[in-house]
Design a protein around this motif. Structure first.
Motif, PDB file in Angstrom:
ATOM      1  N   ALA A   1      36.831  24.319  38.647  1.00 15.80           N
ATOM      2  CA  ALA A   1      36.369  24.189  40.152  1.00 15.80           C
ATOM      3  C   ALA A   1      35.569  25.819  40.378  1.00 15.80           C
ATOM      4  O   ALA A   1      36.010  26.611  39.723  1.00 15.80           O
ATOM      5  CB  ALA A   1      37.886  24.326  40.887  1.00 15.80           C
ATOM      6  N   LYS A   2      34.951  25.584  41.376  1.00 21.68           N
ATOM      7  CA  LYS A   2      34.120  26.901  41.750  1.00 21.68           C
ATOM      8  C   LYS A   2      35.160  27.662  42.548  1.00 21.68           C
ATOM      9  O   LYS A   2      35.556  27.449  43.789  1.00 21.68           O
ATOM     10  CB  LYS A   2      33.097  26.360  42.592  1.00 21.68           C
ATOM     11  N   LEU A   3      35.294  28.669  42.116  1.00 27.76           N
ATOM     12  CA  LEU A   3      36.108  29.867  42.606  1.00 27.76           C
ATOM     13  C   LEU A   3      35.711  30.443  43.834  1.00 27.76           C
ATOM     14  O   LEU A   3      36.428  30.789  44.782  1.00 27.76           O
ATOM     15  CB  LEU A   3      36.681  30.943  41.573  1.00 27.76           C
ATOM     16  N   CYS A   4      34.259  30.661  43.931  1.00 27.25           N
ATOM     17  CA  CYS A   4      33.759  30.965  45.316  1.00 27.25           C
ATOM     18  C   CYS A   4      34.135  30.237  46.460  1.00 27.25           C
ATOM     19  O   CYS A   4      33.887  30.557  47.493  1.00 27.25           O
ATOM     20  CB  CYS A   4      32.354  31.657  45.078  1.00 27.25           C
ATOM     21  N   GLU A   5      34.540  28.973  46.100  1.00 28.25           N
ATOM     22  CA  GLU A   5      34.682  28.070  47.044  1.00 28.25           C
ATOM     23  C   GLU A   5      36.240  28.152  47.765  1.00 28.25           C
ATOM     24  O   GLU A   5      36.657  27.510  48.530  1.00 28.25           O
ATOM     25  CB  GLU A   5      34.598  26.423  46.881  1.00 28.25           C
ATOM     26  N   GLY A   6      36.852  29.173  47.068  1.00 25.44           N
ATOM     27  CA  GLY A   6      38.217  29.025  47.300  1.00 25.44           C
ATOM     28  C   GLY A   6      38.309  30.490  48.288  1.00 25.44           C
ATOM     29  O   GLY A   6      37.593  30.727  49.080  1.00 25.44           O
ATOM     30  N   TRP A   7      39.557  31.284  48.049  1.00 24.83           N
ATOM     31  CA  TRP A   7      39.681  32.476  49.180  1.00 24.83           C
ATOM     32  C   TRP A   7      40.256  33.529  48.563  1.00 24.83           C
ATOM     33  O   TRP A   7      40.771  33.337  47.205  1.00 24.83           O
ATOM     34  CB  TRP A   7      40.257  31.786  50.481  1.00 24.83           C
ATOM     35  N   ILE A   8      40.362  34.760  48.996  1.00 25.26           N
ATOM     36  CA  ILE A   8      41.016  35.694  48.722  1.00 25.26           C
ATOM     37  C   ILE A   8      42.385  35.881  49.784  1.00 25.26           C
ATOM     38  O   ILE A   8      42.252  35.703  50.624  1.00 25.26           O
ATOM     39  CB  ILE A   8      40.337  37.067  48.885  1.00 25.26           C
ATOM     40  N   ASP A   9      43.626  35.969  48.767  1.00 24.14           N
ATOM     41  CA  ASP A   9      44.848  35.946  49.597  1.00 24.14           C
ATOM     42  C   ASP A   9      44.982  37.427  50.156  1.00 24.14           C
ATOM     43  O   ASP A   9      44.347  38.236  49.876  1.00 24.14           O
ATOM     44  CB  ASP A   9      45.914  35.332  48.683  1.00 24.14           C
ATOM     45  N   ALA A  10      46.147  37.496  50.728  1.00 23.48           N
ATOM     46  CA  ALA A  10      46.408  38.807  51.351  1.00 23.48           C
ATOM     47  C   ALA A  10      46.790  40.124  50.439  1.00 23.48           C
ATOM     48  O   ALA A  10      46.465  41.210  50.614  1.00 23.48           O
ATOM     49  CB  ALA A  10      47.736  38.896  52.271  1.00 23.48           C
ATOM     50  N   GLN A  11      46.779  39.746  49.043  1.00 21.90           N
ATOM     51  CA  GLN A  11      46.925  40.610  48.035  1.00 21.90           C
ATOM     52  C   GLN A  11      45.667  41.047  47.397  1.00 21.90           C
ATOM     53  O   GLN A  11      45.699  41.780  46.449  1.00 21.90           O
ATOM     54  CB  GLN A  11      47.908  40.425  46.940  1.00 21.90           C
ATOM     55  N   GLY A  12      44.614  40.393  47.728  1.00 28.08           N
ATOM     56  CA  GLY A  12      43.403  40.481  47.203  1.00 28.08           C
ATOM     57  C   GLY A  12      43.167  39.683  45.907  1.00 28.08           C
ATOM     58  O   GLY A  12      42.297  39.920  45.099  1.00 28.08           O
ATOM     59  N   ARG A  13      43.849  38.675  45.718  1.00 33.25           N
ATOM     60  CA  ARG A  13      43.679  37.725  44.489  1.00 33.25           C
ATOM     61  C   ARG A  13      42.906  36.583  44.994  1.00 33.25           C
ATOM     62  O   ARG A  13      42.759  36.018  45.977  1.00 33.25           O
ATOM     63  CB  ARG A  13      45.109  37.444  44.004  1.00 33.25           C
ATOM     64  N   ILE A  14      42.062  36.188  43.824  1.00 33.44           N
ATOM     65  CA  ILE A  14      41.200  34.785  44.055  1.00 33.44           C
ATOM     66  C   ILE A  14      42.170  33.614  43.853  1.00 33.44           C
ATOM     67  O   ILE A  14      43.109  33.548  42.951  1.00 33.44           O
ATOM     68  CB  ILE A  14      40.369  35.071  42.794  1.00 33.44           C
ATOM     69  N   VAL A  15      41.770  32.900  45.049  1.00 35.93           N
ATOM     70  CA  VAL A  15      42.760  31.516  45.022  1.00 35.93           C
ATOM     71  C   VAL A  15      41.778  30.463  44.464  1.00 35.93           C
ATOM     72  O   VAL A  15      40.581  30.219  45.323  1.00 35.93           O
ATOM     73  CB  VAL A  15      43.419  31.334  46.203  1.00 35.93           C
ATOM     74  N   CYS A  16      42.123  29.560  43.688  1.00 39.29           N
ATOM     75  CA  CYS A  16      41.303  28.286  43.258  1.00 39.29           C
ATOM     76  C   CYS A  16      41.250  27.381  44.280  1.00 39.29           C
ATOM     77  O   CYS A  16      42.563  27.172  44.655  1.00 39.29           O
ATOM     78  CB  CYS A  16      41.696  27.895  41.892  1.00 39.29           C
ATOM     79  N   PRO A  17      40.226  26.790  44.883  1.00 41.97           N
ATOM     80  CA  PRO A  17      40.361  25.718  45.983  1.00 41.97           C
ATOM     81  C   PRO A  17      40.959  24.447  45.318  1.00 41.97           C
ATOM     82  O   PRO A  17      41.376  23.696  46.362  1.00 41.97           O
ATOM     83  CB  PRO A  17      38.910  25.673  46.185  1.00 41.97           C
ATOM     84  N   LEU A  18      41.339  24.355  44.160  1.00 40.19           N
ATOM     85  CA  LEU A  18      41.498  22.905  43.581  1.00 40.19           C
ATOM     86  C   LEU A  18      42.895  22.955  43.695  1.00 40.19           C
ATOM     87  O   LEU A  18      43.635  21.866  44.025  1.00 40.19           O
ATOM     88  CB  LEU A  18      40.902  22.701  42.231  1.00 40.19           C
ATOM     89  N   HIS A  19      43.892  23.904  42.832  1.00 35.67           N
ATOM     90  CA  HIS A  19      45.277  23.712  42.611  1.00 35.67           C
ATOM     91  C   HIS A  19      45.947  25.020  43.311  1.00 35.67           C
ATOM     92  O   HIS A  19      47.104  25.344  42.890  1.00 35.67           O
ATOM     93  CB  HIS A  19      45.380  23.495  41.158  1.00 35.67           C
ATOM     94  N   SER A  20      45.183  25.780  43.874  1.00 33.75           N
ATOM     95  CA  SER A  20      45.771  27.191  44.481  1.00 33.75           C
ATOM     96  C   SER A  20      46.045  28.308  43.311  1.00 33.75           C
ATOM     97  O   SER A  20      47.239  28.850  43.714  1.00 33.75           O
ATOM     98  CB  SER A  20      46.764  26.989  45.425  1.00 33.75           C
ATOM     99  N   TYR A  21      45.407  28.052  41.924  1.00 32.04           N
ATOM    100  CA  TYR A  21      46.093  29.051  41.132  1.00 32.04           C
ATOM    101  C   TYR A  21      45.558  30.484  41.595  1.00 32.04           C
ATOM    102  O   TYR A  21      44.081  30.375  42.103  1.00 32.04           O
ATOM    103  CB  TYR A  21      45.326  28.597  39.633  1.00 32.04           C
ATOM    104  N   ARG A  22      46.207  31.637  41.430  1.00 39.25           N
ATOM    105  CA  ARG A  22      45.506  32.821  41.701  1.00 39.25           C
ATOM    106  C   ARG A  22      45.367  33.678  40.425  1.00 39.25           C
ATOM    107  O   ARG A  22      46.191  33.871  39.261  1.00 39.25           O
ATOM    108  CB  ARG A  22      46.849  33.432  42.585  1.00 39.25           C
ATOM    109  N   PHE A  23      44.132  34.454  40.855  1.00 43.70           N
ATOM    110  CA  PHE A  23      43.739  35.138  39.599  1.00 43.70           C
ATOM    111  C   PHE A  23      43.446  36.778  40.065  1.00 43.70           C
ATOM    112  O   PHE A  23      42.885  36.932  41.066  1.00 43.70           O
ATOM    113  CB  PHE A  23      42.625  34.943  39.109  1.00 43.70           C
TER     114      PHE A  23
END
Length: 122
Positions: free
Chosen positions: A67-89
């Motif tokens: 999935a295109k990660l830049c179509e996801g979001w950044i959570d309150a802790q500053g982690r990248i959230v995948c738009p497809l399954h909400s995996y966090r990095f």
């Protein structure tokens, strides 16, 4: 796009040799905090995010199902959230925070004279 020859430097870090490619689309100060941008760096699609004033470079596709990660979001802790399954990095080291065991590829980054340079392994 990145300049073909201008802005490409070779460097060494922890025994690796990198080609440093300058991002031409915008300057480091133009990247808003906690917003991801997708750019082509050489032949690679790279994501960029500013977190706590520092900028991090990462593979633009999720290691799970691309999935295109830049179509996801950044959570309150500053982690990248995948738009497809909400995996966090964690953008600092690519560690999968949500526990699925995937690792997001990260890239070295330097700021020189206001420009962002991303290091790709030679």
């Amino acid at each position: 796009m990145c300049a073909a020859n201008e802005g490409i430097f070779s460097g060494e870090e922890i025994g690796m040799i990198y080609t440093w490619i300058r991002i031409e689309e915008f300057l480091a100060d133009d990247l808003p905090e906690h917003q991801m941008r997708e750019v082509m760096v050489g032949e690679k699609l790279i994501g960029l995010v500013k977190k706590g004033g520092s900028i991090y470079a990462f593979a633009a596709r999720c290691p799970h199902q691309s999935a295109k990660l830049c179509e996801g979001w950044i959570d309150a802790q500053g982690r990248i959230v995948c738009p497809l399954h909400s995996y966090r990095f964690d953008p600092v080291n690519g560690r999968n925070i949500s526990g699925e065991g995937y690792k997001l590829k990260t890239y070295p980054l330097e700021i020189r004279d206001g420009y962002i340079y991303v290091g790709l392994i030679v």
